[in-house]
Design an enzyme around this catalytic site. Structure first.
Site, PDB file in Angstrom:
ATOM      1  N   GLU A 130      -8.933   0.443  -8.033  1.00  0.00           N
ATOM      2  CA  GLU A 130      -8.178   0.612  -9.288  1.00  0.00           C
ATOM      3  C   GLU A 130      -8.690  -0.339 -10.355  1.00  0.00           C
ATOM      4  OE1 GLU A 130      -3.888   0.442  -8.964  1.00  0.00           O
ATOM      5  OE2 GLU A 130      -3.874   1.681  -7.156  1.00  0.00           O
ATOM      6  N   TYR A 173      -6.892  -5.448 -12.446  1.00  0.00           N
ATOM      7  CA  TYR A 173      -6.741  -4.999 -13.841  1.00  0.00           C
ATOM      8  C   TYR A 173      -7.237  -6.061 -14.809  1.00  0.00           C
ATOM      9  CZ  TYR A 173      -4.526  -0.868 -12.138  1.00  0.00           C
ATOM     10  OH  TYR A 173      -4.317   0.340 -11.522  1.00  0.00           O
ATOM     11  N   GLU A 200      -1.444  -1.987  -1.986  1.00  0.00           N
ATOM     12  CA  GLU A 200      -0.842  -3.213  -2.489  1.00  0.00           C
ATOM     13  C   GLU A 200       0.373  -3.678  -1.694  1.00  0.00           C
ATOM     14  OE1 GLU A 200      -0.426  -3.299  -6.741  1.00  0.00           O
ATOM     15  OE2 GLU A 200      -2.535  -2.821  -7.028  1.00  0.00           O
ATOM     16  N   ASP A 219       5.151   2.080  -8.754  1.00  0.00           N
ATOM     17  CA  ASP A 219       5.045   2.440 -10.162  1.00  0.00           C
ATOM     18  C   ASP A 219       4.900   3.959 -10.367  1.00  0.00           C
ATOM     19  OD1 ASP A 219       4.637   1.962 -12.945  1.00  0.00           O
ATOM     20  OD2 ASP A 219       2.466   1.988 -12.644  1.00  0.00           O
TER      21      ASP A 219
HETATM   22  C1  GCB Z   1      -1.326  -0.825  -9.346  1.00  0.00           C
HETATM   23  C2  GCB Z   1      -0.681   0.168  -8.467  1.00  0.00           C
HETATM   24  C3  GCB Z   1      -0.402   1.481  -9.173  1.00  0.00           C
HETATM   25  C4  GCB Z   1       0.098   1.201 -10.582  1.00  0.00           C
HETATM   26  C5  GCB Z   1      -0.965   0.449 -11.349  1.00  0.00           C
HETATM   27  C6  GCB Z   1      -0.524   0.109 -12.778  1.00  0.00           C
HETATM   28  O1  GCB Z   1      -1.903  -1.775  -8.913  1.00  0.00           O
HETATM   29  O2  GCB Z   1      -1.395   0.409  -7.281  1.00  0.00           O
HETATM   30  O3  GCB Z   1       0.552   2.179  -8.435  1.00  0.00           O
HETATM   31  O4  GCB Z   1       0.454   2.372 -11.251  1.00  0.00           O
HETATM   32  O5  GCB Z   1      -1.236  -0.750 -10.686  1.00  0.00           O
HETATM   33  O6  GCB Z   1      -0.822   0.860 -13.677  1.00  0.00           O
HETATM   34  O7  GCB Z   1       0.128  -0.904 -12.951  1.00  0.00           O
END
Ligand code: GCB
Length: 688
Positions: A573, A537, A484, A228
């Site tokens: 994250e 997330y 990941e 990403d």
């Molecule tokens: C993740 C990735 C990261 C992305 C992020 C996102 O898990 O490690 O590279 O930018 O999510 O914002 O989706």
């Protein structure tokens, strides 16, 4: 048709080419690959372990060495996307690029080339050619060796000097160099030509796939990838010429320790290079001096063994992280002087063969099944996942941006960041040492998917090169072996067992971690790590809009990681996309208020977890907004930044600042900054 490709460096130099099979396993990674597809397990006995990297000391001036920058405006020429190797066939490197009759544009180095022009260079797939000229002083011819060093070219590079091949390298974000003394013209102009290839395949780190898109103008190759962030390319970091004496110090490895009584110990290993034909110089001894910040000698020795030794430093000033001590990031200069003398004690200038000074922080790093410790004190890491990314220059090194980012890190009270998802510049590592910012140092293996021996070799090599480059930095507190990966796949078990075993053998006193998005029950990687890191997330990709579910989900998940693996746990994250200036009360996803609410609920979960003792850190995704590939889920890029791409704060930055300083005060009794709170009224004291 698929665009199968083989690293250019293999084509050129007869390195055995990977067999490109027509089977499913051999095909380039497809971004739309079915996640449930399983691949056969590979036997790893045949995997070639990478040879240790040698050399590549950061170029530093000294009384025996000269450094010149080749940064500035270079010329750049695109080759046809349909025929990326035409320049090799036609030997463009033998003459100036102008001779090809094609357009050459001015291209700054360092910078990504993608966002500099207004045309289709941004999305170019394949090779581009860089060129510049330079002079060297005649004095460099006598008793000197000249080296050409690239701090990073993404993804692969082939380099010629005056039409002759000098070196080649693949895997971006890592330095490479070659001695070019014999290729130089000391009586006139010299020319460097670089072919840079940005294509990612299923055996590159990271992986990608080049496929053919049918456009209104005919078929064109397109680079696909699942990670990403934008696949910026070019000469991303500085290019240096530097000289060394014929016999010189080519590599240094140090290990530091601090006893509870304040005695520092520095163990060093040295490599010397005197490999020139006919060279018969033998060093007699080494003078090692450790100088403190004021230039005073804190410890010294004359060492006839030359290649290894130990220095004891009474009353050593330890290296501490930011906010853990009033004087964080204390660095000494470790000065090595190599002598070729008639008398083994002689240290005068005439006998000095080579001198190199390495900044050194003295600290102990240790870990257990519950914690990570510096100088015997448990750490709680609070920081960010980041990107090297900015407007116009893309991933190009920018000292102004670097200084601004460190000001912001300190303003917000962070004490750590992860170099997601690749090694960051050497200059940023030096900054981290100086400011006491701890680094979780990640290799470029982001989102890897097809686990096979050739990929494993590249992956091991990326870690080997990273560790070689960064092992002497006191700021590095862990190595991250991947972000990941598709670690639930069957092939992942054997792959990661081999990868981690290898990495552990070269880890140089740091624990191993990774940023995992699988679950504790399905992940094949976590069992091999010293610190379990996960990305999640909550209330963004899952349960969007429901910040009222975060605390339970997060605490339960962290507890499951702990129960399954019994190791320290860290969240690498969490976050949500936020459009600067978008407001909504009550909070609504993408608004600044939503980001504030989402963070605040995470803080609550983290505080519950901190009481369980094995939870050792919280990292926001992301420090700043950054550019990605074009997709309908990204508005101009990923907007999960606490700061905008322009490095200005979103509303959440002020909340996070409160949090990070509150933690620093609670854990390390730091003094709070004056401007943390603002005056409201004489009856309200908005203090921690
Ligand atoms: C993740 C990735 C990261 C992305 C992020 C996102 O898990 O490690 O590279 O930018 O999510 O914002 O989706």
């Amino acid at each position: 048709m698929r665009w199968l490709w083989i690293p250019v460096t293999c084509l050129l130099f007869g390195i055995p080419q990977p067999k490109v099979s027509a089977t499913k396993d051999g095909l380039p990674l497809n971004p739309n690959l079915d996640e449930s597809t399983e691949y056969p397990l590979f036997e790893y006995e045949d995997v070639k372990i990478p040879a240790p990297t040698r050399g590549l000391l950061y170029p530093r001036d000294s009384e025996t060495r000269e450094v010149r920058s080749l940064d500035g405006m270079w010329g750049l020429m695109k080759s046809s996307p349909e025929d990326p190797l035409e320049g090799i066939r036609e030997k463009w490197f033998l003459n100036t690029l102008r001779q090809t009759g094609r357009e050459i544009i001015a291209m700054p180095v360092p910078a990504s080339y993608n966002d500099i022009t207004t045309d289709d260079l941004r999305d170019h797939v394949g090779t581009v050619w860089y060129e510049r000229t330079f002079f060297v002083p005649r004095s460099w011819r006598v008793n000197q060796r000249t080296w050409l060093r690239f701090s990073s070219v993404h993804y692969s590079a082939v380099v010629w000097v005056n039409g002759q091949n000098a070196t080649s390298h693949s895997i971006g974000h890592l330095p490479f160099e070659a001695e070019i003394s014999r290729l130089l013209n000391f009586n006139g102009e010299n020319r460097i030509t670089v072919m840079c290839d940005n294509r990612l395949g299923n055996r590159t780190i990271p992986q990608g796939s080049v496929y053919e898109a049918t456009t209104d103008y005919g078929p064109v190759p397109v680079q696909g990838y699942t990670f990403d962030f934008f696949n910026y390319a070019g000469i991303h970091r500085s290019v240096h010429l530097y000289t060394t004496p014929l016999l010189h110090i080519s590599d240094i490895e140090i290990t530091t320790k601090l006893t509870t009584e304040g005695l520092g110990r520095i163990d060093y290993l040295l490599w010397l290079d005197g490999s020139q034909e006919g060279l018969r110089i033998q060093p007699t001894h080494l003078l090692v001096q450790l100088r403190d910040r004021d230039g005073e000698v804190a410890a010294q020795q004359i060492n006839k063994a030359v290649y290894h030794g130990s220095l004891l430093v009474p009353n050593a000033k330890p290296w501490w992280p930011y906010l853990m001590h009033p004087d964080p990031g204390y660095l000494y200069a470790l000065q090595f002087e190599l002598f070729v003398a008639s008398n083994e004690e002689e240290t005068d200038a005439d006998a000095l063969q080579d001198a190199y000074r390495l900044p050194v922080g003295i600290r102990s790093l240790s870990w257990s099944n519950d914690s990570l410790l510096i100088n015997g004190k448990p750490l709680y890491l609070r920081g960010f996942g980041r990107h090297e990314d900015s407007d116009i220059r893309g991933k190009g090194l920018d000292n102004a941006l670097l200084a601004r980012d460190f000001s912001l890190l300190k303003w917000i009270g962070a004490n750590a960041y992860r170099t997601s998802h690749y090694p960051y510049s050497e200059e940023s590592m030096q900054f981290a040492d100086q400011h006491g910012i701890m680094i979780v140092d990640e290799c470029p293996a982001v989102n890897i998917d097809i686990f096979e021996p050739q990929l494993l070799e590249q992956h091991m090599s990326s870690l080997e090169q990273l560790i070689h480059r960064d092992r002497n930095h006191p700021s590095v507190v862990a190595w991250s072996v991947a972000n990941e990966p598709r670690s639930t796949k069957q092939g992942a078990l054997k792959y990661f067992e081999s990868l981690v075993n290898f990495t552990r053998s070269i880890a140089h006193g740091r624990p191993l971690t990774a940023a995992i998005n699988a679950s504790p029950t399905t992940c094949h990687l976590a069992q091999f790590l010293d610190i379990v890191g996960f990305n999640r997330y909550n209330s963004w990709y899952q349960n969007s809009g429901r910040t009222d579910m975060i605390v339970n989900l997060l605490t339960n998940e962290a507890q499951s990681w702990r129960d399954k693996f019994g190791k320290p746990v860290i969240q690498f994250e969490y976050g949500g996309d936020t459009m600067e200036g978008m407001h909504s009360l009550p909070a609504f996803i993408w608004s600044e208020e939503y980001q504030v609410e989402l963070f605040s609920r995470h803080f609550k979960a983290f505080d519950e977890l901190r009481e369980r003792k094995w939870f050792i850190g919280e990292f926001v995704w992301n420090f700043a907004d950054f550019r990605t590939a074009q997709t309908i889920t990204r508005v101009g890029g990923n907007k999960k930044g606490v700061f905008t791409r322009n490095r200005q704060p979103k509303e959440v930055a002020f909340l996070l600042r409160w949090r990070y300083f509150a933690l620093a005060k609670e854990l390390d009794q730091c003094t709070l900054p004056q401007d943390l709170t603002v005056y409201i009224s004489k009856h309200v004291h908005n203090e921690l």
